[in-house]
Design an enzyme around this catalytic site. Structure first.
Site, PDB file in Angstrom:
ATOM      1  N   ALA A 126       0.628  -0.993  -0.112  1.00  0.00           N
ATOM      2  CA  ALA A 126      -0.090  -0.100   0.085  1.00  0.00           C
ATOM      3  C   ALA A 126       0.736   0.894  -0.302  1.00  0.00           C
ATOM      4  CB  ALA A 126      -1.136  -0.181   1.358  1.00  0.00           C
ATOM      5  N   SER A 170       4.208   4.017   3.134  1.00  0.00           N
ATOM      6  CA  SER A 170       3.777   2.435   2.192  1.00  0.00           C
ATOM      7  C   SER A 170       3.821   1.921   3.299  1.00  0.00           C
ATOM      8  CB  SER A 170       4.984   2.801   1.255  1.00  0.00           C
ATOM      9  OG  SER A 170       4.598   1.428   0.830  1.00  0.00           O
ATOM     10  N   LYS A 171       3.234   0.644   2.893  1.00  0.00           N
ATOM     11  CA  LYS A 171       3.404  -0.846   4.130  1.00  0.00           C
ATOM     12  C   LYS A 171       3.331  -2.029   3.239  1.00  0.00           C
ATOM     13  CE  LYS A 171       4.579  -1.881   8.251  1.00  0.00           C
ATOM     14  NZ  LYS A 171       5.922  -1.061   9.406  1.00  0.00           N
ATOM     15  N   GLY A 172       3.876  -3.777   3.114  1.00  0.00           N
ATOM     16  CA  GLY A 172       4.054  -4.349   2.582  1.00  0.00           C
ATOM     17  C   GLY A 172       3.693  -5.108   3.067  1.00  0.00           C
TER      18      GLY A 172
END
Length: 476
Positions: free
Chosen positions: A61, A106-108
């Site tokens: 994201a 962001s992040k994953g």
């Protein structure tokens, strides 16, 4: 009301954002622009393992690109889902703005249980996930820079960095595509301890202000303060270790997956961690009282509570029973929006996650800069500093001898003073300065505005104001 009827983690983040944004005069539409997640990518890929093709689902994201690259960890866990990843990406945006690292959020995540796979299998899966992200520029030194998170560490970051380099053989900055790498793969000294060290620095800064301590009904210093830590992973372990060994705090309870250990006289953090390594949990540890229902220990009497593991561990079902006058959120979102309100009304002071655990992204920023500059911090100046300090010491000793003053500097002082700063010392110095500066920005808003009741609101206001300024500078 049960914990199940509470807002989700993502809803909690949005509720807290909404509460803060009402107090800021933003141009029309900018409030929504900052609120929404810019994009979320879902990738599904197959890997042939154990004689068959297994399909995995991963997410990345991107919440805000007011600054680039965007930054945020990758977690490996079966509970990973789109809403969680988007909420964590939003937190990263606010966190980076608060501590002034020049990144968007962001992040994953990859829906996988790392314990179910052998190391070579996990490498295949990680490399394929990295391939899927990198070919969409969701891993890139100037666009999107991941880091470790729950279920990942140096090993996975090294695999990802190598995979990116294989796909981009002429990119001289390829190592900067990810942070949290091992030292021998372009990492930086002090990164593993960074989030826990940041928690320590945050508490040290809080305890420098008597008026802030008074709001939590505390006084004095960190020495002798009774602390309960929930989660002895990387963050909880380092926070507990530094606070007990360097600040003289007493760790009275440690909560893990299989229960808790309680000892009012203090727990030896290193000893308990070694026990967990040997036995897989805290059960049976002889130097304290074992509590099968670990969550019950959250409600024990203490001075400081450090939730350092999962989201939502302090919620509507237990908030009224929390006795700690000061909570520092070492994990992301450990206090739900409903619990936050209950605790605030009780007078509990909460040092919020978007500040408290920002040590990781701060030192990740230093690692990224190191990778782009292609030189270790301290390499050029360390010996020159030592030579300057030695010259001063020698001149003082010469003057003392000439004037018959009899001064004698201790060997320890001379060793400490003459030692130039290496990478680890510089990283810790930069982290300490970052945590101090960010706290001062928060407390200024907290104390100067009558409509700001708590540090979380203050943190969001500082962050949102900086993000809005970045967007305005872009012409939005």
């Amino acid at each position: 009301m049960s914990a199940q009827s509470e807002p989700s983690f993502r809803d909690s983040v949005e509720l807290m954002y909404s509460r803060a944004v009402k107090l800021i005069d933003l141009p029309p539409g900018l409030e929504e622009k900052i609120r929404v997640c810019n994009a979320t990518y879902t990738v599904r890929f197959g890997v042939r393992l154990r004689g068959q093709v297994h399909t995995f689902t991963g997410y990345r994201a991107v919440h805000s690109e007011h600054m680039e690259p965007v930054k945020g960890g990758i977690r490996f866990a079966m509970a990973v889902h789109q809403d969680e990843v988007e909420a964590l990406a939003a937190l990263m945006t606010f966190k980076c703005a608060l501590v002034e690292t020049p990144f968007g959020g962001s992040k994953g995540g990859l829906r996988i249980d790392p314990n179910e796979w052998e190391e070579h299998e996990l490498e295949q899966i990680t490399r394929r996930f990295a391939y899927e992200l990198a070919k969409r520029d969701l891993i890139h030194p100037s666009q999107n820079v991941p880091a470790p998170d729950m279920g990942t560490g140096e090993r996975e970051m090294a695999w990802i960095a190598d995979q990116y380099a294989r796909m981009n053989t002429t990119d001289i900055n390829s190592r900067a595509c990810v942070t949290g790498k091992p030292i021998n793969a372009g990492g930086i000294q002090g990164r593993t301890e960074a989030t826990g060290r940041g928690v320590e620095y945050a508490l040290q800064e809080f305890f420098r202000y008597p008026e802030d301590m008074a709001k939590a009904g505390l006084e004095g210093t960190l020495k002798g303060k009774r602390i309960i830590v929930q989660g002895l992973g990387n963050v909880g372990y380092h926070a507990a270790k530094f606070l007990s060994e360097e600040d003289g705090s007493i760790i009275t309870a440690i909560i893990e997956r299989d229960g808790a250990i309680h000892n009012e006289d203090g727990i030896d953090v290193e000893d308990l961690r070694a026990w967990i390594g040997d036995h897989g949990g805290v059960s049976g540890y002889p130097k304290g009282t074992y509590v099968a229902d670990g969550s019950a220990a959250l409600e024990y009497d203490c001075d400081i509570l450090i939730p350092a593991a999962l989201e939502g561990v302090i919620n509507l079902s237990n908030a009224k029973n929390i006795k700690a006058p000061l909570i520092i959120e070492a994990a992301n979102g450990p206090v739900t929006a409903g619990a936050d309100e209950i605790l605030r009304k009780k007078g509990c002071v909460i040092i919020p996650d978007l500040y408290a655990n920002a040590g990781g992204v701060t030192v990740s920023y230093f690692e990224w800069v190191k990778n782009l500059s292609h030189i270790r911090f301290g390499r050029m100046e360390k010996r020159q500093e030592e030579a300057q300090h030695r010259a001063l010491i020698e001149e003082l000793e010469r003057l003392s001898a000439d004037k018959g003053l009899g001064w004698e500097l201790s060997a320890d002082f001379k060793d400490n003073y003459m030692r130039g700063a290496g990478e680890l010392e510089l990283v810790r110095s930069g982290l300490d300065d970052t945590m101090r500066t960010a706290y001062q920005a928060m407390r200024k808003v907290w104390h100067e505005r009558d409509d700001v009741e708590d540090l979380r609101m203050a943190a969001y206001l500082v962050s949102i104001d900086r993000i809005a300024a970045s967007y305005r500078a872009k012409g939005l």
